[in-house]
Write a protein that holds these residues in place. Structure first.
Motif: not given
Length: 398
Positions: A216-223
């Motif tokens: 999760i913390v490596a993601l740039g964005q989420a929907q």
């Protein structure tokens, strides 16, 4: 008369030979240890580029804690608090990679959390009554855009109330030996949630062991269903090898950044961790983190401290049999200048009353370097065979 004396002497000789033969085979200890009890890693520890104000701490995968600065007085953790919220949720309701987890149906209470936090100008993610979020989505909304309201919703979903969940957070802090950490809420909006860089670094290391948290913390964005696309407030993500973890700002004690970075050291990818607190702005916190990562990467080395088949000691039997005791594996450790490698040979005293094949484990070498604490198996290089009849009949001593 002479015949009698001869018979007596012959009986004595035979008796001694029989006694010799029946005596136990002597035990053999490994001799000639090549292990130095302590060895200092070469080089001079560098002066790290600590931020000019506030405090900081750094740690390295395997080695553990390296250094800290700034006196480390507990100050407001701000939104870095959400790392503990996420860790407790994932331990209570574990998720595996690519799992969404159970569905959380939001209610009017969750909408009230959102509206109160929005009115207070806190970071939020819009929600609606009846909206359904999976556990993974709720964690993404809390960690990526740093939504305070979702920290509260997750807490109530897990423990029945925010206060009950805060109790769990403090219990976990105690279990992790975070002696300068105290949580007063789940989001960090309350200035009573306090910690130090060293404590938060330890917390970050524990959280990053949760594969889903690290993803999760490596993601740039989420929907998200209602909020739509949300973006990571960690603007340093992907720079200087940074793979997460969490920012915290908005309180009068300054900006905080708890970070993890994967860096190349002698051809290996090593994770370094750290935290800076009390910085004037998040941009300065990001710059401080990147400077610390660069300094760590330059000073670290991967060192072969033990080679496979390296002789550590030798078994030598009274009847002339011999076998070296050797390392069964190569041992490569990350090292920091000035650290002390401690080693201890723990070998068996053996009785060779039956053949001992080559590659039989007969001991280990215990090694400690920083947080490394390992036992390396030691095996026989050659077979060892029991003594022959002649030696057993004619030996002069034990």
């Amino acid at each position: 008369m002479r015949l009698r004396v001869g018979i007596v002497l012959l009986l004595v000789v035979f008796g001694l030979a029989a006694w010799n033969y029946l005596r136990p085979i002597p035990a053999v200890a490994a001799m000639g240890s090549t292990v130095a009890p302590a060895e200092t890693v070469s080089g001079t520890p560098p002066t790290l580029p600590w931020p000019s104000r506030g405090s900081g701490a750094v740690s390295v995968q395997g080695l553990g804690f390296i250094a800290s600065s700034g006196g480390e007085q507990p100050i407001a953790a701000a939104s870095v608090t959400k790392v503990m919220t996420a860790l407790v949720i994932l331990e209570d309701k574990p998720l595996k990679k690519d799992e969404q987890g159970p569905t959380i149906t939001l209610t009017d209470i969750d909408v009230a959390f959102y509206e109160a936090d929005f009115a207070n100008k806190e970071s939020v993610a819009e929600v609606q009554a009846g909206e359904q979020l999976t556990e993974l989505q709720a964690l993404q909304g809390m960690l990526i855009p740093s939504a305070n309201n979702l920290a509260e919703s997750l807490a109530r979903w897990d423990a029945g109330s925010v206060q009950a969940f805060v109790t769990k957070m403090n219990q976990k802090a105690s279990a992790l030996h975070l002696t300068n950490t105290r949580f007063a809420d789940t989001s960090g909006a309350n200035p009573g949630s306090v910690s130090t860089p060293t404590d938060l670094t330890l917390l970050g290391i524990a959280a990053m062991k949760q594969e889903v948290f690290a993803q999760i913390v490596a993601l740039g964005q989420a929907q998200l269903p209602v909020a739509g696309i949300v973006y990571n407030v960690d603007r340093a993500l992907g720079q200087s090898g940074i793979i997460g973890i969490k920012t915290g700002s908005g309180l009068n004690t300054g900006a905080n950044f708890l970070f993890a970075a994967s860096v190349a050291v002698d051809g290996r990818q090593i994770t370094v961790y750290g935290c800076v607190m009390g910085q004037p702005t998040l941009d300065i916190a990001f710059a401080s983190a990147k400077s610390l990562i660069g300094a760590l990467q330059a000073a670290l080395h991967v060192r072969r401290v033990l080679a496979r088949n390296q002789t550590i000691a030798t078994y030598v039997t009274p009847w002339g049999a011999q076998s070296d005791l050797v390392s069964s594996v190569d041992v490569d450790l990350v090292s920091w200048p000035g650290m002390v490698l401690r080693q201890r040979l723990e070998s068996k005293t053996i009785v060779v009353d039956k053949p001992i094949p080559a590659s039989t484990q007969e001991g280990n070498i215990h090694m400690v370097l920083g947080d490394y604490n390992l036992d390396v198996p030691l095996v026989t290089a050659d077979p060892l065979y029991p003594p022959g009849r002649l030696w057993r009949l004619t030996r002069l001593s034990l």
